[in-house]
Structure formats: C-alpha cells, structure tokens
Design an enzyme around this catalytic site. Structure first.
Site, PDB file in Angstrom:
ATOM      1  N   HIS A   1       0.832  -1.204   0.000  1.00  0.00           N
ATOM      2  CA  HIS A   1       0.000   0.000   0.000  1.00  0.00           C
ATOM      3  C   HIS A   1       0.865   1.252   0.000  1.00  0.00           C
ATOM      4  CE1 HIS A   1      -3.497  -2.421   0.430  1.00  0.00           C
ATOM      5  NE2 HIS A   1      -4.271  -1.474   0.926  1.00  0.00           N
TER       6      HIS A   1
ATOM      7  N   HIS B   1       0.748  -2.017   9.360  1.00  0.00           N
ATOM      8  CA  HIS B   1       2.146  -2.353   9.115  1.00  0.00           C
ATOM      9  C   HIS B   1       3.096  -1.798  10.181  1.00  0.00           C
ATOM     10  CE1 HIS B   1       1.600  -4.243   5.170  1.00  0.00           C
ATOM     11  NE2 HIS B   1       0.750  -3.274   4.875  1.00  0.00           N
TER      12      HIS B   1
END
Length: 260
Positions: free
Chosen positions: A155, A215
């Site tokens: 992403h 993340h």
C-alpha cells in the site's frame, strides 16, 4: 462548465507553487514516519478507516493501479496530442505507462517474494505453532492458516508511486491553459484533470491511513522508499535522456505566443 474551468485553474495554480511541486514527493516519507510513531504510541483512535474493509480501500486502493491507468491513459493521449500529433512522439509518451506498469509489477512481485522466503505458516494468528507442511503464503492461506513474513507495505509503495506518477503526467495542463483547443477536447481534458486530482487526494488520504493504522515502521518506510525510488529513477534521471519516453511536455504554447 464554467465551474469546472475555475476548479481547473485553481488546481493548476496550486501545482505550480514551488513548495507544493518540490516538496510533494518527500511528504510521503514524513507522513510514513510520523504516522508510524503515532501508531506505535497508539495516539490515533480507531475509526472507520482503521478497518481494511472501508470502501476506499476495497474499491479504490485494492485496484489502485487500474484506476490510475483508467484515468491517466486518455488524459496523457489528449494532453500530449495537443503539443504534437507525431506518432513517434505519442508512442514514446505512451511508453511511460508501460514503464510505470513494469515498475509496479516488478516491485510488488519482489515484495511477495521477500514475504514468502522470510515467512512461516502458523496455525493461529498468535503465531505459537508453526505448520511446516506449507512453504508459501498461498498454500498457507488456502489451508486457512496465517503466514508471517517480512511484509513490505505494498500500500505504501503503490499509493506513493501512483500519486507521483499522476502528478508528473498532469504537468502539461499548466501549458494547455493557454492553448487553443476546441470545446469538446477542452471539456474532456478538464474533467479528466479534476478526476485525476481527486484520485491523488484519495491516494494521499489512504496513505495517511496506512501510516497510522497498518504495518510496522520498517515495512512502510521500505514501501514508501521503493515508490520514491521508482519515480526518481524514471522522471528525474532516465526520462531526461534522449533514449527514453521523455518527460511530459510543457511551456510550448507560452513560448509560441511570445514569438513575433
């Protein structure tokens, strides 16, 4: 369409501000770092966008490269054709779409490979029991288990790279404001330009959400750095050479108007 013309004019003016144009790429590194620190210290409350099922993630980010190409391809054709209808010139400029797609594919496949070779399959997300029968993420996931490896943020990469790619290819619009175009091409260009700017806003917003909700720090920083590197190697190095697709054309119409 007067309202659209005003919006386009304001957007062109915004992108021509040196602080916006020059600092935009490095903003992603700052957001990624600050967002990661906020996530680490749990300073951002959970919201609708902290779920990966939010509508922007499901219908836009998951297919972000498709959206980028869908809007940028006709814009690139129309905007570059206004400068020159030479077939070789247009083919070279269209090649930038192929180059960007190759960079996107190479980076994402590399991320998948790294996650596979550094990971293991666990029977539960608590990661307390390894299942050695499965040696790839695909096999592990099909079995309903959990794969844990070094997961570089795709992403962070794709949102950074897509936003910078679009920003570079929208640059001709500053010169096209002074060009004599017929009503239909002008209207289509304006609408595409506004849509592309909206897409950049979505990409930046979702990049912020990724930074503060998902993340680890190193995963996001590596993903962001990969997007910046792919942009820098093409638009700041290779595209300045004669044997490249070349940078987006600019300033031609203004220069023509100044000629006697």
């Amino acid at each position: 369409m007067a309202a659209v013309d005003v919006v386009v004019c304001n957007l062109v003016t915004l992108w021509r501000i040196p602080a916006v144009r020059d600092k935009f790429p490095w903003m992603f590194l700052v957001i990624s770092l600050v967002g990661s620190l906020l996530k680490e210290f749990q300073l951002v409350p959970q919201t609708y966008f902290s779920s990966s099922r939010n509508v922007l993630n499901v219908y836009f980010v998951k297919v972000s490269w498709g959206w980028t190409l869908l809007l940028l391809t006709p814009f690139l054709l129309l905007s570059n054709a206004a400068f020159s209808r030479n077939t070789v010139f247009l083919a070279r400029r269209l090649l930038s779409l192929a180059v960007a797609t190759a960079a996107w594919y190479a980076c994402t496949q590399t991320f998948f490979y790294i996650e596979n070779v550094t990971g293991s399959c666990f029977q539960a997300d608590s990661m307390d029991a390894v299942d050695a029968r499965f040696v790839s993420k695909a096999e592990c996931s099909r079995a309903g288990y959990y794969w844990h490896g070094y997961d570089i943020s795709g992403h962070s990469f794709i949102l950074t790279y897509s936003a910078l790619f679009i920003a570079e290819e929208m640059a001709p619009m500053a010169s096209l404001r002074a060009a004599s175009l017929s009503a239909l091409p002008r209207t289509v260009l304006n609408l595409l330009y506004v849509a592309l700017n909206l897409l950049v806003i979505i990409w930046v917003w979702m990049f912020i959400c990724t930074s503060v909700y998902f993340h680890d720090l190193s995963h996001k920083m590596l993903g962001t750095a990969s997007g910046l590197l792919a942009w820098y190697l093409t638009y700041r190095l290779w595209y300045l050479r004669s044997w490249s697709p070349g940078p987006p054309p600019q300033r031609q119409f203004r220069e023509q108007k100044q000629q006697p």
